[in-house]
Design a protein around this motif. Structure first.
Motif: not given
Length: 387
Positions: A137, A141-142, A160
């Motif tokens: 996690e 991201q993206d 994250g």
């Protein structure tokens, strides 16, 4: 006669056994060992790994043979093996370090020194996993990277999930031609945290694998690194075309034209997508030229509009990103005549009224002047009579 037949049968069996025994001995006598010390080495180039090995044992027994190696490799969980045959003792390629790497290799002997049969060793295998830290996690991201107009590379990401407020991320990159891995020198920041990178001018980076690693640091928890591989020509987003023109001939033949987007991308590398709107109908079409001839579907419509966007075509890249749409260019048919009539009628009526009013005033003024002239004449005649 029976003895002669028996001798022939025995001779046939003897020859058959002799041939089978020779084939068997040929196949069992020639053996080759697999390569030695097969390993996957990470030189620190963010996924560009080296697979290397040593010649097999007893290789001196095959001095007259051409020894080759068949190498198969892939990322773990990939369905496809990549396969190469080489005479070298090493091979390099790019891998996704978010996953493990597995490879296998065996020795091949050329057929001219093995009585025409194919001789190969057993497989030698190796695996490699990048040491991981931090939970999944904590990875960014993206991740999104765009090579704007084949000139400026920009990457952006999101933090994250649930990471501590002191977490910050750093980007490193490498491609073949650089001596060392480089860190981003121009971060895009939000609230003091790195959320992207503007890259400098990247020399000789086209048609090569471009490796990126985004790792992070936090005093609270370790942060998981993320690895990416791009080929920059496949993430190019060009400028939209401009200077659009639209002409209609014979009420139904349409000619569309636009300028080639500015920048370093050659004209032959573009594909264009055209969106046309006529009345309530819209349709799209593609072309590799910066001009198109089409036929109208509704000759009665009084307006036709189109937009264009561009992308790098399959002759210059495997993929690409569409540009933004250009400004809309429209053609209006005979509507200007109606508009002209709409304005001309009131103007004509007003002009006629003014002209009529002018004539009336002029007529009245003329009659007034005439009456004044007659009055003066009568007065003058009366004065002469008195004298």
């Amino acid at each position: 006669m029976a003895f002669i037949c028996l001798d022939i049968i025995c001779l046939y069996i003897f020859l058959l056994c002799n041939a089978f025994g020779h084939t068997l001995s040929s196949s069992t006598e020639i053996k080759v060992n697999p390569p030695q010390d097969f390993e996957i080495v990470d030189p620190g180039y963010l996924g560009y790994l080296s697979l290397q090995w040593q010649p097999p044992l007893a290789v001196d027994n095959f001095k007259e043979c051409t020894i080759e190696y068949e190498l198969k490799y892939r990322n773990v969980d990939s369905e496809r093996w990549k396969t190469i045959v080489t005479k070298n003792l090493h091979y390099k390629d790019g891998f996704d370090l978010n996953k493990g790497v597995e490879a296998k290799i065996h020795t091949l002997l050329s057929t001219h020194c093995t009585n025409g049969s194919e001789v190969q060793s057993s497989w030698s295998e190796a695996t490699y996993w990048k040491p991981e830290q931090g939970s999944l996690e904590t990875k960014i991201q993206d991740m999104d990277c765009v090579y704007y107009n084949w000139q400026y590379l920009l990457c952006s990401w999101k933090p994250g999930i649930g990471v501590h407020f002191d977490t910050n991320y750093n980007l490193f990159y490498w491609y073949e031609g650089l001596d060392n891995v480089l860190q981003c020198a121009d971060y895009i920041k939000e609230n003091g945290k790195n959320i992207g990178c503007r890259f400098p001018n990247l020399e000789s980076s086209d048609y090569k694998e471009f490796f990126i690693c985004v790792n992070g640091s936090s005093e609270s928890n370790p942060i998981r690194s993320s690895y990416f591989i791009f080929e920059l020509q496949n993430i190019v987003k060009p400028l939209p075309p401009d200077y659009l023109s639209l002409t209609v001939k014979n009420s139904f033949e349409i000619n569309l034209k636009w300028s080639i987007p500015k920048g370093p991308i050659p004209a032959r590398c573009f594909i264009y997508e055209i969106l046309l709107t006529e009345a309530d109908n819209s349709w799209m079409t593609n072309t590799v030229e910066n001009e198109m001839h089409i036929t109208r579907t509704l000759n009665e419509s009084q307006e036709l509009c189109f937009l264009v966007r561009s992308k790098v075509n399959i002759y210059c890249s495997d993929d690409g990103i569409w540009s933004e749409w250009s400004e809309e260019q429209c053609w209006e048919g005979d509507e200007w005549k109606d508009t002209l009539i709409f304005f001309m009628i009131p103007f004509g009526l007003t002009s006629s009224f003014v002209l009529l009013l002018t004539c009336l005033l002029f007529h009245k003024q003329k009659a007034l002047l005439k009456s004044i002239f007659h009055m003066k004449r009568e007065v003058f005649s009366h004065q002469e009579t008195l004298c």
